[in-house]
Write a protein that holds these residues in place. Structure first.
Motif, PDB file in Angstrom:
ATOM      1  N   LYS C 106      21.048 -82.177  47.451  1.00 63.21           N
ATOM      2  CA  LYS C 106      20.011 -81.732  46.522  1.00 63.21           C
ATOM      3  C   LYS C 106      19.775 -82.780  45.452  1.00 63.21           C
ATOM      4  CE  LYS C 106      19.819 -76.762  46.556  1.00 63.21           C
ATOM      5  NZ  LYS C 106      20.020 -75.534  45.820  1.00 63.21           N
ATOM      6  N   LEU C 107      20.851 -83.434  45.043  1.00 59.99           N
ATOM      7  CA  LEU C 107      20.728 -84.424  43.975  1.00 59.99           C
ATOM      8  C   LEU C 107      19.936 -85.632  44.440  1.00 59.99           C
ATOM      9  CD1 LEU C 107      21.817 -85.088  41.095  1.00 59.99           C
ATOM     10  CD2 LEU C 107      23.717 -86.211  42.198  1.00 59.99           C
ATOM     11  N   SER C 108      20.119 -86.022  45.704  1.00 64.79           N
ATOM     12  CA  SER C 108      19.488 -87.263  46.154  1.00 64.79           C
ATOM     13  C   SER C 108      18.334 -87.018  47.108  1.00 64.79           C
ATOM     14  CB  SER C 108      20.530 -88.137  46.844  1.00 64.79           C
ATOM     15  OG  SER C 108      21.054 -87.465  47.965  1.00 64.79           O
ATOM     16  N   GLY C 109      18.063 -85.768  47.448  1.00 65.16           N
ATOM     17  CA  GLY C 109      16.973 -85.486  48.374  1.00 65.16           C
ATOM     18  C   GLY C 109      17.254 -85.953  49.782  1.00 65.16           C
ATOM     19  N   GLU C 322      20.231 -84.042  37.833  1.00 66.49           N
ATOM     20  CA  GLU C 322      21.328 -83.110  38.055  1.00 66.49           C
ATOM     21  C   GLU C 322      20.930 -82.125  39.139  1.00 66.49           C
ATOM     22  OE1 GLU C 322      21.488 -81.317  34.084  1.00 66.49           O
ATOM     23  OE2 GLU C 322      20.668 -79.521  35.025  1.00 66.49           O
ATOM     24  N   ALA C 323      21.927 -81.489  39.736  1.00 64.68           N
ATOM     25  CA  ALA C 323      21.654 -80.506  40.775  1.00 64.68           C
ATOM     26  C   ALA C 323      22.804 -79.530  40.845  1.00 64.68           C
ATOM     27  CB  ALA C 323      21.460 -81.192  42.129  1.00 64.68           C
TER      28      ALA C 323
END
Lengths: 226, 217, 390
Positions: C106-109, C322-323
């Motif tokens: 989620k943080l880096s896609g 952030e995630a």
């Protein structure tokens, strides 16, 4: 679910004068958060929990973040015409400013009833030394009880209104706040077979290179705290 | 007691002993009998700290069956146990309790440091609340590396401990700790300090390793 | 104050009842259970105040296994924390890996290939079988059925661990998942082994349930003990089987539908009373649903890459941001909150531990019960200290 901006606008209509701003999150997750002022934080939290369109009845995650003060260098470019008639020069001026440090408590809220989330709340302390209080949200969500104690224990944030604010993970006589960025752990370094990087630096402190023929002195047991 | 070939019986050869045994006459010494008996009924303390404890439980279950080695009787009370298996990370908050449990165990008692954490802090060595090895406070007989060690490794460590026990002399300077009056049987329990445990190690038990470092110019 | 508000039974300041002498009712006795106690599942400690055998007050004490996972993770790379997540909840390393991988993704896609999603579902459901089986065994041990149920549970655990070992190289600490996929591709043989395990697991459950579920002693011992109301459970952040045992329909596999869970047909078992018996039954029923998911996933697993070819592991530097990623672990909602400042190490790394939060209501469930019941209530919460204290 409403966007954080919509929630902020509704909250501002409901609590006029409250400090509420949206903190954007540039990561692909795009989980933006709401930064709350201290004064009506508990009422806002209660409103978020009971509001029929939000119904954020579950506080899933509570955590602290330490933001120590840091120096920010801002570079501004300006064009100065050359008096000799040549091409104009680009002059960079650097302005240093100190961004004050603070501690932050982050709450992740979800709705079990409506199945949406997260709505993220952030509360900030004034600084990292003497103004380290934020209001506790434990009266609204019991789920915060232990997690807020953990934030107090590891970050040193004093959560006012918490019913039982004691250290939770470390022992009671412990004085430091180990999750802060500037915490220095007790130096009980011991030689490792493959020291590397900063471990090697520590090793040099504990095991100084012996003079050529002299016998090796046993390492100091209780080295002074770095 | 043929499983202790090293222990000599004065005045009689091993061959004669075996011959007598075939005839139904058992010749032995008190020392052999004593160490043989105590090596085959090492009762561990029912004490789990972390991940390794699960493998310790697995070692006592059907597939590995620690009962084959006489150690299936996990005692909940330290007063009834012979063996402290330090199975997992010893944190600084837990270390005084581990030392206290060790002090409460009656002699003869043995300690197995099971897993990397109990030996040296293991993967959590950098942690501010992690003790860098239980041997800083209490004497350890057997170290079992691994993260976590397989149950077979624990069984191997147990067999090593049994061999060590069978090698004990009952008298003289090589006698084990519990048979000698000059060795301490009381291990000081560390106190919780403001920043760390006090003292950070028991100097009677643990000395920092001496390192000869050759720095290349 | 509404019903949801802070319970009047909530803890008050100070943990110790020093001396209470009431000539009418006698003295209260303060007992410190743990950190070395055979029934506290590790190094958990409770300070219990007893009136006779009744629990009048119960204060949990944590931190005996606080091994600084978060601090260490902030000083190492994103990938370097993956083996540490194994050691959080050391019975369920695969789901911990997955939760962490989801948060980083989620943080880096980072996208995940389809086959890897299927493998993750398969491993997570096998982990659920493993965790619930062991929990049932330990709970029965706490109830006093010494030995037999736990022996049965560990027999099955060994079969599952053999599968894990042949896939990842380690029995417990699998360190198997990566950001953008999984570390190695399971072979056809391995998938056959998983199918065999799945097909046989129902028979084991039948055997286990014949032994335990209808047993009159167990019913008398667990029914009506440690009841939890759904309102308090939601307010206290209780998740997982403990929440569903109170009748709240909340399963992240359905709500978030992360991974490929939306493709599988399964039901969410719900309890009615929220007592220890419901918590036991929920876990048994969840195992039956897990078998259903496993059968579907193993029948339809597609071919393809196991890692996203563009995924970066070494030198991985997500952009600032952030995630918060979470999944439905066997113990409840396990989440990871990551703050990145663009460096190779996470700026803030936080684990949302389900069993730690679930312990919030331990005192509420134990008040008024006997001390022997407090032991099985704690057992039914399903805690693992590696995750409670981190």
């Amino acid at each position: 679910m409403e966007t954080p901006e919509q929630i902020r606008d509704r909250l501002l209509a409901r609590f006029p004068g409250a400090e509420i701003s949206v903190v954007a999150n540039p990561a692909p997750a795009a989980q933006h958060s709401l930064l709350l002022g201290h004064a009506p934080a508990v009422e806002i939290a209660r409103f978020l929990r009971d509001d029929p369109t939000l119904k954020l009845d579950q506080c899933s995650n509570v955590t602290g973040i330490d933001w120590p003060e840091k120096e920010i260098v801002e570079t501004t470019k300006s064009t100065v015409p050359d008096p000799a008639g040549g091409p104009p020069k680009v002059v960079e001026t650097k302005i240093k400013r100190i961004q004050p440090g603070y501690l932050e408590v982050v709450y992740h809220l979800y709705s079990i009833a409506l199945g949406h989330g997260p709505v993220i709340l952030r509360l900030r302390t004034g600084n990292r030394t003497d103004a380290v209080t934020v209001p506790s949200l434990t009266p609204v969500w019991r789920a915060c009880e232990f997690q807020e104690r953990e934030v107090f224990d590891l970050f040193g944030v004093v959560l006012t209104g918490h019913p039982d604010l004691r250290r939770i993970l470390m022992w009671d006589a412990f004085k430091d706040f180990p999750m802060r960025r500037d915490y220095v752990a007790p130096d009980d370094y011991e030689w490792e077979p493959t020291p590397h990087g900063d471990v090697l630096e520590k090793a040099k402190r504990h095991y100084p290179v012996p003079p050529a023929a002299a016998p090796v002195a046993p390492a100091a047991q209780e080295a002074p705290k770095a | 007691m043929s499983d202790n070939p090293s222990a000599p019986t004065p005045g009689i050869t091993q061959q004669e002993r075996d011959e007598l045994r075939r005839q139904g006459i058992l010749l032995t010494s008190i020392q052999e009998l004593y160490t043989w008996g105590s090596s085959h009924s090492v009762w561990p303390l029912n004490f789990g700290l972390a991940c390794c404890a699960i493998e310790m439980i697995a070692a006592s279950m059907a597939k590995f069956d620690i009962a084959r080695f006489g150690s299936e009787v996990f005692r909940p009370s330290p007063r009834q146990a012979d063996l402290l298996i330090v199975s997992g990370t010893v944190t600084k908050k837990m270390a005084p309790q581990v030392v206290r449990l060790w002090d409460q165990m009656p002699e003869p008692k043995y300690c197995i440091a099971m897993g990397a954490c109990a030996i040296s802090g293991g993967p959590f060595k950098q942690g501010y609340n992690v003790l860098k090895g239980i041997d800083r406070y209490i004497p350890v007989d057997i170290y079992i590396p691994g993260c976590p060690p397989r149950p077979e490794a624990l069984l191997h460590g147990l067999v090593q401990l049994q061999e060590k026990i069978r090698g004990f002399k009952l008298t003289g300077p090589d006698a084990p700790r519990h048979l000698r009056a000059d060795l301490p049987c009381d291990y000081p329990v560390p106190e919780f300090g403001a920043h760390d445990l006090e003292p950070p190690a028991n100097p009677d038990v643990w000395k920092a390793p001496v390192l000869v470092r050759n720095e290349k110019a | 104050m509404s019903a949801n508000d802070f319970s009047p039974l909530a803890p008050q300041a100070g943990s110790h009842v020093r001396e209470v002498h009431d000539p009418l009712h006698g003295e209260l006795l303060e007992v410190s259970m743990g950190p070395h106690h055979p029934s506290t599942h590790g190094v958990f400690r409770m300070i219990v105040t007893l009136d006779g055998e009744r629990v009048m007050k119960l204060k949990p004490v944590f931190g005996y296994l606080h091994r600084n996972h978060e601090k260490i993770a902030e000083n190492t790379t994103y990938l370097g924390s993956m083996p540490y997540t194994d050691r959080l909840d050391y019975l369920c390393s695969m789901t911990n890996n997955w939760a962490y991988a989801i948060a980083v993704e989620k943080l880096s896609g980072q996208p995940v290939p389809e086959r890897a999603e299927y493998v993750r579902v398969i491993l997570a459901e096998i982990t659920r079988l493993l965790n619930h089986t062991c929990l049932a065994g330990f709970l029965m041990q706490d109830c006093g059925c010494s030995g037999t149920p736990l022996m049965y549970a560990f027999r099955e655990r060994e079969k599952i661990l053999d599968l894990f070992e042949s896939l990842s190289g380690s029995r417990m600490m699998c360190n198997y998942q990566r950001f953008g996929g999984c570390r190695v591709d399971p072979s056809a043989d391995w998938l056959d082994g998983a199918r065999k395990l799945t097909d046989n697991y129902g028979r084991f459950l039948d055997e286990f349930e014949t032994l335990l579920t209808g047993n009159e002693i167990i019913m008398a011992r667990t029914q009506g003990v440690g009841a939890l109301s759904p309102e308090l459970a939601i307010n206290a952040g209780v998740t997982g089987p403990m929440l569903r045992a109170t009748g709240v329909n909340y399963d992240l596999r359905k709500v978030d539908a992360y991974g490929v869970y939306s493709r599988f047909d399964f039901r969410v078992p719900l309890g009615a009373h929220g007592d220890v018996y419901d918590r036991y039954m929920i876990r048994v029923l969840e195992m039956r649903e897990s078998i259903k998911i496993l059968q579907q996933a193993l029948a339809t697993i597609p071919a393809g890459p196991i890692m996203d070819p563009k995924a970066k592991l070494r030198g991985f530097r997500p952009k600032a941001g952030e995630a918060y990623g979470r999944i439905e672990g066997p113990k409840g909602e396990i989440g990871f909150y990551l703050v990145s400042d663009g460096s190779p190490n996470p700026y803030r790394y936080r684990v949302r531990p389900p069993s730690f939060v679930n312990l919030t209501v331990l005192e509420d469930m134990c008040l008024g019960q006997t001390i022997a019941d407090a032991v099985i209530i704690l057992g039914s919460v399903d805690i693992v200290l590696g995750e409670v204290d981190r």
